[in-house]
Design an enzyme around this catalytic site. Sequence first.
Site, PDB file in Angstrom:
ATOM      1  N   LYS A   1       5.894   8.996  -9.424  1.00  0.00           N
ATOM      2  CA  LYS A   1       7.007   8.868  -8.487  1.00  0.00           C
ATOM      3  C   LYS A   1       7.985   7.849  -8.912  1.00  0.00           C
ATOM      4  O   LYS A   1       7.496   6.691  -9.116  1.00  0.00           O
ATOM      5  CB  LYS A   1       6.798   8.788  -7.136  1.00  0.00           C
TER       6      LYS A   1
ATOM      7  N   HIS B   1       3.616   6.044   6.048  1.00  0.00           N
ATOM      8  CA  HIS B   1       4.783   5.669   5.288  1.00  0.00           C
ATOM      9  C   HIS B   1       5.859   6.355   6.069  1.00  0.00           C
ATOM     10  O   HIS B   1       7.245   5.946   5.854  1.00  0.00           O
ATOM     11  CB  HIS B   1       4.929   6.378   3.918  1.00  0.00           C
TER      12      HIS B   1
ATOM     13  N   LYS C   1      -6.208   7.944  -6.023  1.00  0.00           N
ATOM     14  CA  LYS C   1      -4.944   8.426  -6.071  1.00  0.00           C
ATOM     15  C   LYS C   1      -4.782   9.443  -7.313  1.00  0.00           C
ATOM     16  O   LYS C   1      -4.017  10.412  -6.978  1.00  0.00           O
ATOM     17  CB  LYS C   1      -3.950   7.329  -6.305  1.00  0.00           C
TER      18      LYS C   1
ATOM     19  N   GLU D   1      -2.022  -0.861   1.226  1.00  0.00           N
ATOM     20  CA  GLU D   1      -2.201   0.206   0.181  1.00  0.00           C
ATOM     21  C   GLU D   1      -3.397   0.561  -0.069  1.00  0.00           C
ATOM     22  O   GLU D   1      -3.973   1.695  -0.250  1.00  0.00           O
ATOM     23  CB  GLU D   1      -1.192   0.340  -0.587  1.00  0.00           C
TER      24      GLU D   1
END
Lengths: 368, 368
Positions: free
Chosen positions: A149, A254, A233, A191
């Site tokens: 991203k 988020h 991830k 995170e």
Amino acid sequence: MAGSADSCVRVPVDTGTSRYEILIGRSLLGDPASWEGLPRGRHAVIVSNTTVAPLWGAALREALQAHYTRVTVVELPDGEAHKDWPALSRIFDHLLTAGCDRKTVLFALGGGVVGDMTGFAAGCYMRGVPFVQVPTTLLAQVDSSVGGKTAINHPLGKNMIGLFYQPRRVVCDLDTLSTLPRREYVAGLAEVIKYGPIADAGFLAWLEDHLDELLARDDAALTHAIRRSCEIKAQVVGEDEREAGLRAILNFGHTFGHAIETGLGYGEWLHGEAVGCGMAMAADLSVELGMLPPEDARRLHRLLSRAGLPLRGPALGAARYLELMGHDKKSEAGQIRFVLLRRLGDAVVMPADDAVVSRVVERRSVDG
Amino acid sequence: MAGSADSCVRVPVDTGTSRYEILIGRSLLGDPASWEGLPRGRHAVIVSNTTVAPLWGAALREALQAHYTRVTVVELPDGEAHKDWPALSRIFDHLLTAGCDRKTVLFALGGGVVGDMTGFAAGCYMRGVPFVQVPTTLLAQVDSSVGGKTAINHPLGKNMIGLFYQPRRVVCDLDTLSTLPRREYVAGLAEVIKYGPIADAGFLAWLEDHLDELLARDDAALTHAIRRSCEIKAQVVGEDEREAGLRAILNFGHTFGHAIETGLGYGEWLHGEAVGCGMAMAADLSVELGMLPPEDARRLHRLLSRAGLPLRGPALGAARYLELMGHDKKSEAGQIRFVLLRRLGDAVVMPADDAVVSRVVERRSVDG
């Protein structure tokens, strides 16, 4: 601990459209072996910021000179407030002024902002040149540098303009974390913690047991935490590169977090801090909707609190939170979609009633 | 000639990563059937400019209302001079202000500038939303709307910032060409003519025989010219979506042409005019290098001249031409690569000696 590219941990990533490796270890940045096997042009450009470049720019530059005829550095202003078009434009100005062609390779040396902007610039420059992530913050190492991203912010919303564009390699040098201020390090832990509740209850338990070592930046604990985060991830991204479904669970915390960041203006809270508080809110919402046992939410709150993350959001008012969340990319046809927990280690994406969301937000705001 | 989406010509495109159709015919724009089978969101956004929107915006909007709850229009300033970030930013402002989500579909209604900018905006907005090309100039119908190249200009070079991003459909409504000024129509013919020398000597002969009908915008001639142009382009793009090799032949005349456009400032010459003159220069260079018989170059020059295209470039000086061409995306490691002809219908990409290029440029400049 001594280290090098030969002995480091390697996490493979396969997004369906591209494959690359994440290297995790000590002393990687200055080791020419870390940069072997990458695309070769004449020119390598290191994109960094005014904080990180003086610390690590020279070492990376020297190592890259083993492979590229010319290595130049662009320094961007530091901070989320500069994740915008004018800063992006400085990268393009540098590339064009230096006569960089389609075989130029970009290296993102810095945190999430540098990584997101460098990736976007690489994806757009001459319709795409290769790039490599060299994340120097814990947050970037476990999150923003993995998954492809890239984006810049728009005054009306965070990360609204960007691409899915995969790096050719990610090199996480643990040495760089030694120069990271404590506040940023803790923000990165948000995170790391995230991967427990959304995907791996065992990892959450491990974090509860090893949080003190992590806060002390212990080598073995750090390596395990980064490796496991990247593995989770990579697995999620591998199953859903373009965020059609599953990948959305990575956004746990988020939706609320972006509202906090946008509501206060970028840069007031660190991204990880906003996500930490957002996870606390999302856990509350999961309880409020009868999905998650209250004791599980309390367990998550306790871990976030021990890490030093804020559990209460700014008093923007529930109406403003809802308005800001309506602009989130994850919203569809104006409906806000939340990442919620069915139990620790199992997340689901769904809408929620405005009144319930408002109640949760009010209760978790500083004046609430 | 009456027409509709049911009876139009359809050219399939398969780029390897995506498939779509080019529709060519009369009265397509206002026919809801032209827009069937596209992705469905609540919101369709027509991106156009201040010249085209008043002519065709209402018809397209009405037809789209059969499929989308909400249809809005963004009007950009007209012209290559506005193919820049501020104009692109107006699209993003509109999308965010209107609360457009990831399922919003963008429709590019206009020439190459509108198409390139809308495609780029669609590729970046929330990391990618679907878009449709509705080209209203001959140049856009035969060239810029096919193949997925999108971009904006940078002060240091044309199309330097952009993406490969494919449309979901291209709809070429011949009606829109009736409102096209003659100068722009002729500029579009340059890109039609291009397909002859690079790929199809038979098509070049057909153009020599039918140029008068084309200049009169005769229906049958236009349909054949657009169809054959799109077929050739689709075939080339299908074999090389990301311009690794073969696709570069589509840039015949463009290396010189971009130098002319950049050297004079965007918008002074039309893109097709610069390409027309660039093809004359590239043919000369092919002769000069002993690759192409002089009579073949003269045949191409004659066709360009009959079409009304300029055969002489501005007197920038050979040194300036070389400098500007060195910034072209097709250059590698500072070496300029030219698309040259081995014979009519057969192009090849290769470098050329600066001294020979200079000689050709000087001879083909207005003061040369």
